[in-house]
Enzyme design. Sequence first.
Site, short mmCIF file in Angstrom:
data_model
loop_
_atom_site.label_atom_id
_atom_site.label_comp_id
_atom_site.label_asym_id
_atom_site.label_seq_id
_atom_site.Cartn_x
_atom_site.Cartn_y
_atom_site.Cartn_z
CG HIS A 48 34.49 19.13 12.29
ND1 HIS A 48 33.32 18.48 12.00
CD2 HIS A 48 34.31 20.43 11.90
CE1 HIS A 48 32.45 19.33 11.47
NE2 HIS A 48 33.03 20.53 11.40
CG HIS A 72 34.62 24.08 7.29
ND1 HIS A 72 35.16 22.81 7.34
CD2 HIS A 72 33.78 24.17 8.34
CE1 HIS A 72 34.65 22.16 8.37
NE2 HIS A 72 33.81 22.97 9.00
CD GLU A 76 32.71 30.56 12.90
OE1 GLU A 76 31.82 30.62 13.75
OE2 GLU A 76 32.56 30.05 11.77
CG ASP A 77 36.34 27.85 15.08
OD1 ASP A 77 35.69 28.79 15.57
OD2 ASP A 77 35.80 26.81 14.64
CG ASP A 139 30.15 22.01 9.38
OD1 ASP A 139 30.95 21.44 10.14
OD2 ASP A 139 29.54 23.05 9.69
CG ASP A 259 3.52 1.94 1.46
OD1 ASP A 259 3.37 2.00 2.69
OD2 ASP A 259 3.27 2.88 0.69
#
Length: 738
Positions: A48, A72, A76-77, A139, A259
Site C-alpha cells: 500500500h 506514512h 500509526e501502525d 493514499d 455534449d
Amino acid sequence: MMRQYELVERVRRYNPKTDEALLDRAYVYAMKAHGSQLRASGDPYFSHPLEVAAILTDLKLDDATIVAALLHDTIEDTDATKAEIERLFGHQIATLVEGLTKIKKLDLVSKQAKQAENLRKLLLAIADDVRVLLVKLADRLHNMRTLKWVPPDKRDRVAQETLDIYAPLAARMGMQDMREELEDLAFRQLSPEAYQSITTRVSELRQRNGPLVEEIERELRDELARRGIEADVKGREKAPYSIWGKMERKAIGFEQLSDLYGFRVIVKSVDECYRALGVVHTKWAIVPGRFKDYISTPKPNDYRSLHTTLIGPRRQRVELQIRTRDMEEIAEYGIAAHALYKDPSGEPGPMLSNESRAYAWLRKTIENLSQGLSPEEFLEHTKLELFHDQVFCFTPKGRLIALPRKATPIDFAYAVHTDIGNTAVGCKINGTIAPLVSELKNGDEVEIITSKAQSPPGAWETIAVTGKARAAVRRATRTAVRAQYAGLGRKIAERAFARAAKVFTEEAVAKATPRLARATPEDVFAAIGRGEIKPEDVVRAVYPEWAPPRADERSNGERAPNGEGWFELKRAHNLKFKIPEGASAERLDAIPIRGINGDLPVRFAPNGGAVPGDRIVGILTPGEGITIYPIQSPALQNFEDKPEHWLDVRWDLDELSDGRFPAQIMVTARNEPGSLAQVAGAIGDRGGNIEGLQMRTRSADFTQMLIDVEVFDLRHLNAIVTDLKARAVVSSVERVNG
C-alpha cells in the site's frame, strides 16, 4: 509489488538528481517496519505505501514527499516513532509523517463530531505543509482502487467520505484527473446501477458513432494548422460521474445530453489561445452563453483556460478547452505542478512566498473556519467552501471576488470583509438597487450599502451560501443574543442588590467571579439573564455575610428579595393562583419592556400575547429569555411553584411609538357568505393587522374565528373589539388569554 530499483527509476525520470540512498533507506525501513502485516486483500501491507509513492511519482514530486508516502503508516501502525524517523530521515520528513499520523479515519455516518475534529486536524496539518494533502489524496486514491477488499459495511462510508471531502479537496487544489478518478470510484460503489447504466449507454453511443472523437480531433487540428497554429488536440468522453451530475442538476435523461465529448486544444502561447478561439468561432457555430475566459480571470485553484461550446464537425455539440502546455500541466496536476517543492533536496527554499493561489485559498479557508466554530459547524462550513463552481463579481473599484454559484450579495459582503457583511443594509448590482437575497451572476459589479446601526439578522444564515458568511452571521447573532442576555442579567442583578439593601457595582461583581465560576462580570450577567445563576447567589458571592430571609419570616405585605410577597387574584371562574406582589403594579424599578425588537430577549405569551395597557408579569425561562404574560393569564398558574422565575416588568413606551403587539380574539359570526370579509374589514378599518386565522365550525349557523391580531395598545384592541361587535354578522367577541 514494485521493486526498490523500479521506484528509484520512476523518480529519476523526472528528477535526475534524486537522492537514491534516501529512497533506498526509506524503502527498506518501511518494508521491515510493516513486516508480516497484511492488507484485507491478503497482499503484504507494504504494497500500500509503495503504491501511494508510485502515484506521487506520476505527479513528479520531490524526494521528501515520496519518502513520506513510504513511511506514512509507520508511526500509526507499527512500532516506529517520530524520534526514530527524525534520526534516520531528518526533521522535515518526520514532520510530514507525523502530520499524516494525526489524521484518523473519518466516520461520516455516525460520528460527525469526531469526523469534524479529524478534518480540522487534516486541514491544519495541510496548512503547515501542503505535501501532507498530496500524500493523503494519493493514499485515498489507492484505498478507493482496492475498495472491493474492504468489508461491505464500510465501503459506502468510505466512498461517501471520498465524495464529500477528498474529491472536492483535489478539485480545489486543481488536481482534476485525481478528482475525476476519486469521483468515479466512489460513484461506482454508491450507485452501481446508475454507474453501469451510464457506462453501458456511453459504450453503445461509442459503437454507434464510430471513430467520431478521432474525426473531430483531426478536423480541429487541420483547421488550426491551415491558420498557422500548431496545436495538439485531445478528445475524450465525459466521465460517468460527470454525466450523472449533469443529469441530476438539470433533471434530464441521458438522451437529452448533447455534449458528451470534451476536447482540449493545447497551443504554445497565450496569444495562440485567443487566435485558436477566433478560428473555431468563425468556423463553427457557438452555443450562446457557454464561453468562459479563465485565462484573464483564473479560478481560485490557478486553473487557466478558455472554455467554449460549439456545434462542431458532424453537427456534434462539443465542449472545447483551449490552453497552453503550462496551463495543461497545472490543469492536470494542480498544486503539484508548482515549483514550490521541486527542489531535489525537498527544501522549500526561497520560493515559499510564491505559493499557488489554491494553497493560499486553503490557508485562508482554514483561518476563516477555525474561529470559534463547533466541530459540526466546522464540518458544515468546510464542505460549503469545498463545493460549488465559481462566479466572479467585482467591487466598484474593480477588485475581483470569487464566490460559489447561487451566492448572494450577503456572501459578497462577507467576502470583502466581515465588518462589511455585519453592517450591510442593502446593495446595488450593476448600479441598480437590488435585494440582498439576489443571486449573483458572472461579471456583476456589486456595491454594498452599510450602516453602523445594523447587525446581521439570524435569518441570513439560511440565505448565505459561503461557509465564511454563515459562520460570521452565526457569530454575530450569538454576540447579539449574549449582549441581550447580559443586559437582562444586569437589570435583574441590580434589582436583587437593591432588594437586599446592598450596593451594586460591576467592580464588586468582578472580584466575585471566581466564586461564581465565571471569567468576567459580563459572563455573570449573561448567565443570570439565561437563568443559569440565581441573582441571590451573586449577592451572596459579593456579600458572603448576607442571607435571604426565610419564607417564614415574610408576611403577605412584606416585599421579599425575590418579589415573593404574595396576594391572591380571583378570576371570574373562581380559580385561585398566586402571583408576585411586584407584578401587580407598574413599579418604576421594574424591568422596562419595549417589545420584541428591544435590547432584551423578550417574547410574548404564545396564546393570547400582551399589549401596552395590560398589567404584565415576566417569566424568566432558562435559555429562552423573558416571556410576557398579561396578569389575568391563567397560564401563570403553571409557575406558581417557581417564584424564582417571576420578574417585575413594566411597559416603557413613548407616545410616538409605532410598535405593534400580539393579541388573540375569538369572534363568533353567523355562518353566511361575506362574514369573514366583514370581520377582516372591521379589523383593517381600525388599522389592526391580522397575523393568523383559524376557522372553527361551532354549529350549522355559527362559525368561530380565532384571530391573531397585532395592535398598538389596549385602547386600540378595545376599539377593534367594539367595532366588531357592531357588525350585524358578529354574535360575540372576546379576548383570549392563554
